[in-house]
Motif scaffolding. Structure first.
Motif: not given
Length: 61
Positions: A12-20, A33-38, A56-61
């Protein structure tokens, strides 16, 4: 310690969601989140909570 085996992964956007399954066999969900320096990542008990955090995640790397 065995590595976590992620299943049912979505992005979802830069965020990966997974189950385990955790070490006690409980179903857990993570959002990272997979954005650099987030650096955002969190574990949740429900898939809905992880997906809400991803939306709803917003990142400002």
């Amino acid at each position: 310690m065995r590595p976590k085996r992620f299943r049912d992964t979505t992005r979802i956007g830069p965020v990966h969601v997974a189950s385990f399954y955790d070490r006690r066999g409980r179903d857990k969900h993570t959002a990272a989140c997979t954005a650099p320096r987030c650096g955002f990542s969190a574990e949740y008990d429900s898939r809905a909570a992880a997906e809400l955090a991803a939306r709803t995640h917003t990142c400002n790397p």
